[in-house]
Design an enzyme around this catalytic site. Structure first.
Site, PDB file in Angstrom:
ATOM      1  N   HIS A  41       0.827  -1.196   0.000  1.00 56.64           N
ATOM      2  CA  HIS A  41       0.000   0.000   0.000  1.00 56.64           C
ATOM      3  C   HIS A  41       0.869   1.256   0.000  1.00 56.64           C
ATOM      4  O   HIS A  41       2.095   1.186   0.096  1.00 56.64           O
ATOM      5  CB  HIS A  41      -0.945  -0.011   1.208  1.00 56.64           C
ATOM      6  CG  HIS A  41      -2.081  -0.964   1.050  1.00 56.64           C
ATOM      7  ND1 HIS A  41      -3.380  -0.554   0.844  1.00 56.64           N
ATOM      8  CD2 HIS A  41      -2.124  -2.319   1.035  1.00 56.64           C
ATOM      9  CE1 HIS A  41      -4.165  -1.614   0.715  1.00 56.64           C
ATOM     10  NE2 HIS A  41      -3.424  -2.701   0.839  1.00 56.64           N
ATOM     11  N   SER A 284      -5.984   4.217   6.319  1.00 53.48           N
ATOM     12  CA  SER A 284      -6.211   2.775   6.299  1.00 53.48           C
ATOM     13  C   SER A 284      -6.708   2.425   4.913  1.00 53.48           C
ATOM     14  O   SER A 284      -6.865   3.295   4.050  1.00 53.48           O
ATOM     15  CB  SER A 284      -7.259   2.386   7.346  1.00 53.48           C
ATOM     16  OG  SER A 284      -8.510   2.959   7.003  1.00 53.48           O
ATOM     17  N   LYS A 285      -6.981   1.157   4.668  1.00 52.75           N
ATOM     18  CA  LYS A 285      -7.492   0.745   3.361  1.00 52.75           C
ATOM     19  C   LYS A 285      -8.804   1.454   3.054  1.00 52.75           C
ATOM     20  O   LYS A 285      -9.133   1.726   1.907  1.00 52.75           O
ATOM     21  CB  LYS A 285      -7.684  -0.770   3.328  1.00 52.75           C
ATOM     22  CG  LYS A 285      -6.386  -1.555   3.438  1.00 52.75           C
ATOM     23  CD  LYS A 285      -6.647  -3.041   3.502  1.00 52.75           C
ATOM     24  CE  LYS A 285      -5.374  -3.828   3.752  1.00 52.75           C
ATOM     25  NZ  LYS A 285      -5.616  -5.276   3.862  1.00 52.75           N
ATOM     26  N   ARG A 286      -9.560   1.749   4.113  1.00 55.89           N
ATOM     27  CA  ARG A 286     -10.854   2.403   3.902  1.00 55.89           C
ATOM     28  C   ARG A 286     -10.723   3.898   3.696  1.00 55.89           C
ATOM     29  O   ARG A 286     -11.604   4.535   3.162  1.00 55.89           O
ATOM     30  CB  ARG A 286     -11.764   2.143   5.119  1.00 55.89           C
ATOM     31  CG  ARG A 286     -12.197   0.690   5.259  1.00 55.89           C
ATOM     32  CD  ARG A 286     -13.129   0.523   6.440  1.00 55.89           C
ATOM     33  NE  ARG A 286     -13.590  -0.854   6.586  1.00 55.89           N
ATOM     34  CZ  ARG A 286     -14.388  -1.267   7.559  1.00 55.89           C
ATOM     35  NH1 ARG A 286     -14.801  -0.406   8.478  1.00 55.89           N
ATOM     36  NH2 ARG A 286     -14.760  -2.522   7.635  1.00 55.89           N
ATOM     37  N   SER A 287      -9.624   4.468   4.173  1.00 58.70           N
ATOM     38  CA  SER A 287      -9.520   5.929   4.119  1.00 58.70           C
ATOM     39  C   SER A 287      -8.387   6.413   3.238  1.00 58.70           C
ATOM     40  O   SER A 287      -7.814   7.457   3.465  1.00 58.70           O
ATOM     41  CB  SER A 287      -9.341   6.492   5.540  1.00 58.70           C
ATOM     42  OG  SER A 287      -8.130   6.035   6.113  1.00 58.70           O
TER      43      SER A 287
END
Length: 515
Positions: A41, A284-287
């Site tokens: 990421h 994060s992966k969501r943000s």
């Protein structure tokens, strides 16, 4: 993360370390050591990039090492994703998996005998001991530590540290499960971080119920913990500088204590700030911390992503906007750890798309085959009769409007036009169609493109209304390309056809017949 007392002052927003003037007189050996428990990421890419830039700027080496000892959390495909992502970004490693090197193996799961050697050494020197405590007992110690006033973040009572070496050895030989714990010092030494300066980080303890920060070195499955393996490997692989996220600051005293117990000199540490959203929440992966190869699928160029990520905690000396457009080679030349920043780095996509537009245009101006082939592949999926030459011409025509090459599909109307869309509905419902009919009637049967300008200038009608009517006929009211560029690409024959078709649609609308 464990709570530590610290001499760190409240963080200043993006305070540049201009006073430190860290001088690096020798080539740096750095490493990127991801765990294949997920795909690479943006946050991890930044860590890899800074280590790469420091090594290359100083004429040193950049290593890749896989920290895969947490076997239960490994994700299928993650290892190959790490290789693919780094190569796509141009961050080629000098030593590591695939390429090899003098310090093989570079996968921690293949280095068990090495870790066992140093485990035995620490036990022999009384810096480590076997712990036979059950999970139930350890859970109870953690719970009781939290109930103390004040609560403590370290919980072990050194129950097994008091076993004689003979008893410990016999219990191990009998097959009893055990871990190996480090015998931590009563107080961790201060240490210097090249970004944060001198730090004194100590675990929170309760003086009335003394517990110890004796962290585990080897797990009961005979695999090392991160703390142990990374210290052993960094020393044996001769790593001189470790750049990693600020979340690892509380672990650094443990690592330095381990280096001391083994009689080794620790590397220089640089802990870079967290990546946060514009609302100051950790990414994060969501943000927003997106898988690197997903950026590629969206049409983001590697040089744009690298340029974007480079500014999350580092700033070039020159501050004008043009000075921030730096490809990987330019970043290597410009990178200086004295220009690292302390404050959390806010991630906002706007600058990423600015960089992508800039690099995409550069590639097209240099007739980059990869870009033109991608564009052709995207267009020909919808227009199989489209020739490569015509596709290239289209890309050159609209290139200055593109942010990603994927957007080329929005200009399919230059190849084939469908007047049934929201743009035309809006035009037909809001404009004076009698005036539009009059305008288009003046542009019928053009003999050459140059006639258009003279006709526009001869009309006693607002140029804004003229252009909107022409855009309706020539592009089904779709925005993006100015009328001269539009007409030049279409050519006189297609231009005449569309002007005639536009007039037919307006007349049908005025006559209340279906389009």
């Amino acid at each position: 993360m464990r709570r530590f007392y610290s001499t760190l002052k409240p963080r200043k927003k993006l305070s540049i370390l201009s006073k430190k003037n860290v001088q690096l007189n020798t080539p740096a050996r750095t490493r990127f050591a991801p765990s294949p428990t997920g795909f690479l990421h943006m946050g991890s890419l930044r860590t890899a990039l800074y280590n790469y830039l420091l090594a290359k700027h100083t004429g040193g080496q950049f290593l890749l090492r896989l920290e895969d000892t947490d076997q239960k959390r490994l994700i299928k495909g993650a290892e190959n994703n790490i290789y693919e992502s780094l190569k796509w970004c141009g961050l080629n490693w000098d030593e590591g998996p695939i390429v090899g090197g003098p310090h093989e193996p570079y996968r921690q799961s293949d280095r068990s005998l090495i870790y066992q050697k140093y485990t035995d050494k620490l036990i022999k020197s009384n810096n480590a001991y076997r712990c036979f405590c059950s999970k139930t007992r350890l859970d109870g110690l953690r719970e009781s530590a939290q109930k103390l006033t004040p609560p403590t973040t370290v919980s072990y009572d050194r129950n097994c540290a008091h076993l004689s070496k003979e008893e410990s050895s016999e219990r191990a030989k009998s097959g009893e499960l055990f871990t190996v714990r480090f015998k931590s010092p009563g107080k961790y030494p201060k240490f210097n971080d090249l970004l944060h300066g001198n730090l004194d980080l100590q675990p929170q303890v309760n003086k009335d119920d003394v517990r110890y920060d004796d962290f585990v070195l080897m797990k009961s499955d005979n695999l090392p913990t991160y703390h142990f393996a990374n210290v052993i490997d960094d020393h044996l692989m001769k790593i001189s500088h470790v750049i990693r996220g600020e979340e690892w600051l509380p672990s650094t005293p443990k690592h330095i204590a381990l280096y001391s117990a083994l009689g080794w000199e620790p590397p220089q540490f640089i802990h870079i700030p967290l990546l946060t959203s514009t609302k100051d929440k950790k990414l994060s992966k969501r943000s927003g911390d997106i898988d690197v190869m997903n950026f590629a699928k969206k049409g983001i160029l590697p040089e744009a992503l690298i340029n974007f990520v480079s500014l999350f905690g580092w700033s070039p000396k020159n501050k004008d906007s043009n000075s921030e457009v730096l490809d990987l080679n330019q970043l290597v030349k410009a990178f200086d750890i004295n220009d690292l920043t302390k404050g959390n780095a806010k991630v906002e996509d706007k600058k990423l798309y600015f960089f992508n537009k800039t690099y995409l245009l550069k590639r097209m101006e240099n007739n980059d085959k990869e870009i033109f082939n991608q564009g052709y592949e995207l267009l020909s999926a919808n227009f199989p009769d489209l020739t490569k030459d015509r596709s290239d011409e289209l890309i050159k025509t609209v290139g200055h409007n593109l942010t990603t090459i994927q957007e080329i599909t929005e200009y399919g109307y230059l190849i084939s036009l469908d007047y049934s869309n929201d743009h035309t509905e809006k035009f037909l419902g809001s404009h004076n169609l009698n005036e539009s009919r009059f305008i288009l009637s003046k542009f019928q049967h053009l003999e050459n493109i140059e006639e258009i300008d003279s006709i526009i200038n001869s009309l006693k009608i607002s140029k804004k209304d003229v252009f909107k009517t022409l855009r309706f006929a020539l592009a089904a009211s779709k925005p993006g390309l100015n009328i001269p560029s539009l007409v030049k690409f279409l050519g006189i024959e297609t231009t005449n056809y569309r002007l005639e078709k536009g007039l037919e649609i307006i007349e049908s609308k005025l006559n209340n017949t279906s389009i």
